[in-house]
Write an enzyme that holds these catalytic residues in place. Structure first.
Site, PDB file in Angstrom:
ATOM      1  N   GLU A   1       7.719   6.284  16.958  1.00  0.00           N
ATOM      2  CA  GLU A   1       8.262   5.912  15.645  1.00  0.00           C
ATOM      3  C   GLU A   1       9.319   6.914  15.174  1.00  0.00           C
ATOM      4  O   GLU A   1      10.338   6.521  14.606  1.00  0.00           O
ATOM      5  CB  GLU A   1       7.136   5.849  14.610  1.00  0.00           C
ATOM      6  CG  GLU A   1       6.185   4.692  14.827  1.00  0.00           C
ATOM      7  CD  GLU A   1       5.024   4.700  13.847  1.00  0.00           C
ATOM      8  OE1 GLU A   1       4.218   3.756  13.905  1.00  0.00           O
ATOM      9  OE2 GLU A   1       4.913   5.637  13.040  1.00  0.00           O
TER      10      GLU A   1
ATOM     11  N   HIS B   1       3.626   4.060   4.811  1.00  0.00           N
ATOM     12  CA  HIS B   1       3.235   3.937   6.211  1.00  0.00           C
ATOM     13  C   HIS B   1       2.959   5.339   6.738  1.00  0.00           C
ATOM     14  O   HIS B   1       3.659   6.286   6.390  1.00  0.00           O
ATOM     15  CB  HIS B   1       4.374   3.324   7.044  1.00  0.00           C
ATOM     16  CG  HIS B   1       4.217   3.625   8.506  1.00  0.00           C
ATOM     17  ND1 HIS B   1       3.338   2.931   9.307  1.00  0.00           N
ATOM     18  CD2 HIS B   1       4.765   4.587   9.283  1.00  0.00           C
ATOM     19  CE1 HIS B   1       3.371   3.448  10.525  1.00  0.00           C
ATOM     20  NE2 HIS B   1       4.225   4.453  10.542  1.00  0.00           N
TER      21      HIS B   1
ATOM     22  N   ASN C   1       0.817  -1.222   0.000  1.00  0.00           N
ATOM     23  CA  ASN C   1       0.000   0.000   0.000  1.00  0.00           C
ATOM     24  C   ASN C   1       0.850   1.272   0.000  1.00  0.00           C
ATOM     25  O   ASN C   1       0.412   2.313   0.477  1.00  0.00           O
ATOM     26  CB  ASN C   1      -1.000  -0.031   1.160  1.00  0.00           C
ATOM     27  CG  ASN C   1      -0.329  -0.257   2.500  1.00  0.00           C
ATOM     28  OD1 ASN C   1       0.891  -0.232   2.608  1.00  0.00           O
ATOM     29  ND2 ASN C   1      -1.131  -0.457   3.529  1.00  0.00           N
TER      30      ASN C   1
HETATM   31  P1  ATP Z   1       0.846   1.505   8.179  1.00  0.00           P
HETATM   32  O1  ATP Z   1       1.026   1.178   9.647  1.00  0.00           O
HETATM   33  O2  ATP Z   1       1.762   0.748   7.270  1.00  0.00           O
HETATM   34  O3  ATP Z   1       0.746   2.972   7.899  1.00  0.00           O
HETATM   35  P2  ATP Z   1      -1.874   1.082   8.560  1.00  0.00           P
HETATM   36  O4  ATP Z   1      -1.689   1.788   9.866  1.00  0.00           O
HETATM   37  O5  ATP Z   1      -2.922   1.590   7.611  1.00  0.00           O
HETATM   38  O6  ATP Z   1      -0.559   1.004   7.737  1.00  0.00           O
HETATM   39  P3  ATP Z   1      -1.691  -1.381  10.010  1.00  0.00           P
HETATM   40  O7  ATP Z   1      -2.950  -1.975  10.499  1.00  0.00           O
HETATM   41  O8  ATP Z   1      -0.802  -0.668  10.980  1.00  0.00           O
HETATM   42  O9  ATP Z   1      -2.102  -0.451   8.785  1.00  0.00           O
HETATM   43  O10 ATP Z   1      -0.855  -2.514   9.254  1.00  0.00           O
HETATM   44  C1  ATP Z   1       0.492  -2.283   8.906  1.00  0.00           C
HETATM   45  C2  ATP Z   1       0.766  -2.802   7.513  1.00  0.00           C
HETATM   46  O11 ATP Z   1       0.680  -4.217   7.510  1.00  0.00           O
HETATM   47  C3  ATP Z   1      -0.212  -2.362   6.441  1.00  0.00           C
HETATM   48  O12 ATP Z   1       0.097  -1.108   5.895  1.00  0.00           O
HETATM   49  C4  ATP Z   1      -0.090  -3.469   5.414  1.00  0.00           C
HETATM   50  O13 ATP Z   1       1.065  -3.279   4.591  1.00  0.00           O
HETATM   51  C5  ATP Z   1       0.161  -4.693   6.275  1.00  0.00           C
HETATM   52  N1  ATP Z   1      -1.066  -5.457   6.586  1.00  0.00           N
HETATM   53  C6  ATP Z   1      -1.990  -5.159   7.520  1.00  0.00           C
HETATM   54  N2  ATP Z   1      -2.947  -6.078   7.586  1.00  0.00           N
HETATM   55  C7  ATP Z   1      -2.625  -7.026   6.664  1.00  0.00           C
HETATM   56  C8  ATP Z   1      -3.212  -8.264   6.239  1.00  0.00           C
HETATM   57  N3  ATP Z   1      -4.328  -8.731   6.778  1.00  0.00           N
HETATM   58  N4  ATP Z   1      -2.602  -8.967   5.266  1.00  0.00           N
HETATM   59  C9  ATP Z   1      -1.468  -8.515   4.723  1.00  0.00           C
HETATM   60  N5  ATP Z   1      -0.848  -7.367   5.077  1.00  0.00           N
HETATM   61  C10 ATP Z   1      -1.412  -6.627   6.033  1.00  0.00           C
HETATM   62 MG    MG Z   2      -0.283   1.345  11.317  1.00  0.00          MG
END
Ligand code: ATP
Ligand code: MG
Length: 200
Positions: free
Chosen positions: A172, A161, A158
């Site tokens: 962080e 971060h 995606n």
């Molecule tokens: P980030 O922390 O990367 O900004 P976010 O806060 O939107 O993203 P988080 O829930 O913190 O999302 O998850 C961290 C990262 O882990 C996501 O950006 C994605 O790349 C990966 N991720 C999260 N959930 C899944 C899943 N179910 N399957 C695969 N990858 C996932």
């Molecule tokens: Mg996150």
């Protein structure tokens, strides 16, 4: 609420290896820059798996949240998640993140300004590109879903971060930058954005 602290809020953004490979560094920076937020730190770095683990576990709630968010996203689409245990899902996600986030260099940056965490999350869009709104970075520049990434045994790609809240952001930022890498300067636009007496 401490309004002065809100005006100076900082957040961490990382352009992930897919963002670098898609040659989107400039586009991504432009989207944050035009919002009015101020760039106060920037570097290219190659993360280690230890760094990635530290980064994602600075928030002790992260595993529970990421697991629950994944389950909800599956259920909303009428699909069955690979597990109903949020921690089991999160452990898998973390092991995939260690490969994804270390597969090439990343660009880390700190953005500062009024409601920086919320503004950056809004511009970034929802975690899963299939669900991110049009007009957001994740919604406009890439395509991916939990279903495909989980089946393929990899992270959701995606592009970036963005810190989830100001406490997570502070931890962080301390992990990625030393104090003297964070620059303290004033932009002329801050008069228009912040001065209580502007235009009155
Ligand atoms: P980030 O922390 O990367 O900004 P976010 O806060 O939107 O993203 P988080 O829930 O913190 O999302 O998850 C961290 C990262 O882990 C996501 O950006 C994605 O790349 C990966 N991720 C999260 N959930 C899944 C899943 N179910 N399957 C695969 N990858 C996932
Ligand atoms: Mg996150």
């Amino acid at each position: 609420m401490d309004i002065e602290a809100v005006k100076k809020e900082k957040t961490l953004v990382i352009i992930k290896p897919d963002g670098i490979q898609r040659t989107l560094i400039g586009e991504i920076i432009k989207r944050f820059e035009r919002s009015g937020l101020k760039l106060v730190a920037l570097k290219m770095a190659l993360a280690t798996p230890e760094m990635v683990e530290k980064h994602y576990t600075v928030n002790s709630e992260w595993k529970k949240n990421v697991g629950e968010k994944t389950i909800k996203a599956y259920e909303k689409k009428g699909a069955t998640p690979p597990s109903m245990d949020p921690i089991v899902l999160a452990d898998k996600v973390l092991s995939h993140l260690k490969k994804y986030m270390t597969s090439g260099p990343v660009v880390a940056m700190v953005w500062q300004g009024m409601h920086a965490v919320g503004v950056v999350r809004k511009i970034t869009g929802a975690t899963e590109p299939l669900s991110s709104d049009v007009g957001t970075i994740r919604g406009d520049y890439t395509i991916d879903s939990y279903q495909v990434s989980d089946t393929d045994g990899r992270s959701v790609r995606n592009l970036i971060h963005a810190s989830g809240d100001p406490v997570e952001a502070a931890a962080e930022i301390a992990l990625w930058f030393t104090d003297n890498e964070l620059h303290n300067y004033r932009l002329f636009a801050e008069t228009v954005l912040y001065d209580a007496n502007f235009g009155v």
